[in-house]
Design a protein around this motif. Structure first.
Motif, short mmCIF file in Angstrom:
data_model
loop_
_atom_site.label_atom_id
_atom_site.label_comp_id
_atom_site.label_asym_id
_atom_site.label_seq_id
_atom_site.Cartn_x
_atom_site.Cartn_y
_atom_site.Cartn_z
N GLU A 9 61.24 9.10 4.32
CA GLU A 9 61.20 8.67 5.71
C GLU A 9 62.64 8.64 6.22
OE1 GLU A 9 59.37 4.81 7.97
OE2 GLU A 9 60.66 4.46 6.26
N ILE A 10 62.86 9.32 7.35
CA ILE A 10 64.20 9.27 7.94
C ILE A 10 64.12 8.52 9.27
CG2 ILE A 10 66.10 10.66 8.86
CD1 ILE A 10 65.28 12.84 6.86
N ARG A 11 64.95 7.53 9.41
CA ARG A 11 64.91 6.69 10.62
C ARG A 11 66.32 6.38 11.08
NH1 ARG A 11 60.72 1.80 11.14
NH2 ARG A 11 58.92 2.70 10.09
N GLU A 12 66.41 5.90 12.29
CA GLU A 12 67.70 5.39 12.74
C GLU A 12 68.11 4.22 11.85
OE1 GLU A 12 68.43 5.01 17.07
OE2 GLU A 12 66.41 5.83 17.21
N SER A 13 69.37 4.20 11.52
CA SER A 13 69.92 3.27 10.54
C SER A 13 69.50 1.82 10.77
CB SER A 13 71.44 3.38 10.58
OG SER A 13 72.00 2.79 9.46
N GLU A 14 69.56 1.38 12.00
CA GLU A 14 69.29 -0.03 12.31
C GLU A 14 67.82 -0.40 12.09
OE1 GLU A 14 71.58 -2.59 13.72
OE2 GLU A 14 72.80 -1.19 12.57
N LYS A 15 66.95 0.61 12.21
CA LYS A 15 65.52 0.31 12.13
C LYS A 15 64.92 0.46 10.74
CE LYS A 15 64.73 1.79 16.89
NZ LYS A 15 64.39 2.97 17.69
N LEU A 16 65.73 1.03 9.82
CA LEU A 16 65.16 1.35 8.52
C LEU A 16 65.01 0.11 7.64
CD1 LEU A 16 64.41 4.13 7.12
CD2 LEU A 16 66.40 3.69 5.71
N GLU A 17 63.88 0.07 6.94
CA GLU A 17 63.63 -1.02 6.00
C GLU A 17 64.26 -0.67 4.67
OE1 GLU A 17 59.49 -0.75 6.54
OE2 GLU A 17 59.41 -2.42 7.96
N LYS A 18 65.37 -1.29 4.38
CA LYS A 18 66.15 -0.92 3.21
C LYS A 18 66.44 -2.11 2.32
CE LYS A 18 69.85 0.66 4.42
NZ LYS A 18 71.13 1.20 4.85
N SER A 19 66.92 -1.80 1.11
CA SER A 19 67.21 -2.88 0.16
C SER A 19 68.62 -2.75 -0.41
CB SER A 19 66.21 -2.87 -1.00
OG SER A 19 64.89 -2.87 -0.54
N ASP A 20 69.54 -2.10 0.29
CA ASP A 20 70.87 -2.00 -0.30
C ASP A 20 71.72 -3.21 0.09
OD1 ASP A 20 71.67 -1.46 2.26
OD2 ASP A 20 72.00 0.67 1.93
N TYR A 21 72.91 -3.26 -0.52
CA TYR A 21 73.78 -4.43 -0.32
C TYR A 21 74.08 -4.68 1.16
CZ TYR A 21 74.97 -2.99 -5.13
OH TYR A 21 74.94 -2.59 -6.44
N GLU A 22 74.12 -3.57 1.92
CA GLU A 22 74.55 -3.62 3.32
C GLU A 22 73.70 -4.57 4.16
OE1 GLU A 22 75.56 0.47 4.64
OE2 GLU A 22 74.99 -0.25 6.63
N VAL A 23 72.41 -4.63 3.85
CA VAL A 23 71.51 -5.40 4.71
C VAL A 23 71.88 -6.89 4.72
CG1 VAL A 23 69.10 -6.00 5.17
CG2 VAL A 23 69.67 -3.73 4.26
N GLU A 24 72.04 -7.46 3.55
CA GLU A 24 72.40 -8.88 3.51
C GLU A 24 73.85 -9.11 3.95
OE1 GLU A 24 70.70 -9.52 -0.53
OE2 GLU A 24 70.02 -11.43 0.30
N LEU A 25 74.70 -8.14 3.68
CA LEU A 25 76.10 -8.25 4.10
C LEU A 25 76.20 -8.28 5.63
CD1 LEU A 25 78.96 -8.43 3.00
CD2 LEU A 25 79.02 -5.94 2.82
N ARG A 26 75.47 -7.39 6.29
CA ARG A 26 75.43 -7.39 7.75
C ARG A 26 74.89 -8.73 8.28
NH1 ARG A 26 74.96 -2.38 10.83
NH2 ARG A 26 75.36 -0.57 9.51
N HIS A 27 73.85 -9.22 7.62
CA HIS A 27 73.22 -10.47 8.05
C HIS A 27 74.21 -11.64 7.95
CE1 HIS A 27 69.82 -13.07 8.96
NE2 HIS A 27 70.24 -13.88 8.00
N LEU A 28 74.92 -11.72 6.84
CA LEU A 28 75.88 -12.81 6.66
C LEU A 28 77.00 -12.72 7.70
CD1 LEU A 28 76.81 -15.31 5.13
CD2 LEU A 28 77.93 -13.83 3.46
N LEU A 29 77.43 -11.49 8.00
CA LEU A 29 78.47 -11.32 9.02
C LEU A 29 77.97 -11.85 10.37
CD1 LEU A 29 79.82 -7.78 8.02
CD2 LEU A 29 81.13 -9.92 7.99
#
Lengths: 201, 201
Positions: free
Chosen positions: A153-173
């Motif tokens: 599945e290819i989606r726009e970055s912001e909408k993708l359901e992902k599990s990499d480090y970036e997701v929680e890092l963005r959230h904490l920021l």
């Protein structure tokens, strides 16, 4: 031959898991979480669809805090992502029953990436084998294999359901009042593996 | 997915060939010769025992001459071995029908070894995929896999029937009145693959 493989549910770590399995390894997928979000569930779902064993390993929240500070100091996420990945590898490698660890890092990656010195240091300090099935493959080879193996599945970055480090890092920021868009480079499209197209080539 | 794999009959290039096969590639083994000796026959014999297609590719004798001169200038074989390997890769890559080339070079190798810049240059200039299945594996992982897969003969270096570049290079040095023992570091034991112990792990 059991191997513990760091897994995000993306194309690279899925391809690496397939390679390990084809070589005869018993593959245990590990997704890192800091307990801030449940974004690990997307990797778990993909792992289940692909038929792999899957485990969530929760790392100390302090690691994510330190990574967020690095992002803010650098105004760029590279050092933070590298730091988290090294901490994740060491956490898995330090377990008593673990003899082999693995990830989906590629020849053409800048971060996360362990150079030869760091690779040998990791193997020596923890008496583990650190296996990187994609290190000898270029982007063309990886694309050819993933296109044949996976439904993606290819989606726009912001909408993708992902599990990499970036997701929680963005959230904490965001929790700290920092807009992640000022830190992370814009990537319009990202991908997630949904299942097998075929399991054998 | 056909891949042309540089093959010496040794443990590393045999392990890399097995990995390629497990991943679904149609593997064509290639042994380089300069037509000076028939040392390619040992690789052919091992290839046949393992059940792979095998081809001998004869390179221009000028390449070996140049490599011999490099040995004499340097009083060490590293640059010469690197030079021959790059010429061999380019020769195979330049063939019209070749889309994928491969070898058994390892993460811990010094020569022959293509760094990232040379790797990308090779892929771009010849529009090929250059696949190195062992690049992400350390010596422990390689040892574990080869011990399970292959029956291996270990002999004193001078007595082993081998098909690598070194054999013809040593021979040409002798023809020029240069004792190879003054150029090549002493290695007491070397290995050659005799057949499968098992084909699946």
């Amino acid at each position: 031959m059991k191997v513990y493989h760091l897994y995000s549910g993306g194309k690279d770590s899925s391809l690496a898991a397939w390679i390990l399995q084809r070589l005869g390894y018993e593959v245990e997928l590990i997704t890192i979480s800091f307990g801030l979000l449940d974004s690990w569930k997307y990797a778990k779902e993909t792992a289940e669809r692909l038929g792999f064993n899957h485990e969530v390993v929760v790392l100390d929240r302090e690691i994510l805090e330190k990574a967020a500070k690095m992002c803010i100091t650098d105004m760029h996420p590279s050092n933070a992502i590298q730091f988290i990945h090294e901490q994740a590898l060491e956490e898995i490698a330090s377990r008593e029953d673990v003899e082999r660890i693995s990830d989906g890092t590629r020849r053409d990656d800048r971060v996360p990436f362990l150079d030869l010195r760091k690779t040998r240091s990791l193997e020596d300090r923890f008496s583990v084998q650190y296996i990187r099935p994609l290190l000898g493959l270029g982007y063309k080879t990886i694309r050819e294999l993933t296109e044949k193996l996976f439904i993606v599945e290819i989606r726009e970055s912001e909408k993708l359901e992902k599990s990499d480090y970036e997701v929680e890092l963005r959230h904490l920021l965001r929790l700290k009042g920092v807009d992640p868009l000022t830190i992370f480079p814009k990537r319009h499209y990202q991908s997630r593996v949904l299942g097998w197209r075929r399991q054998d080539l």
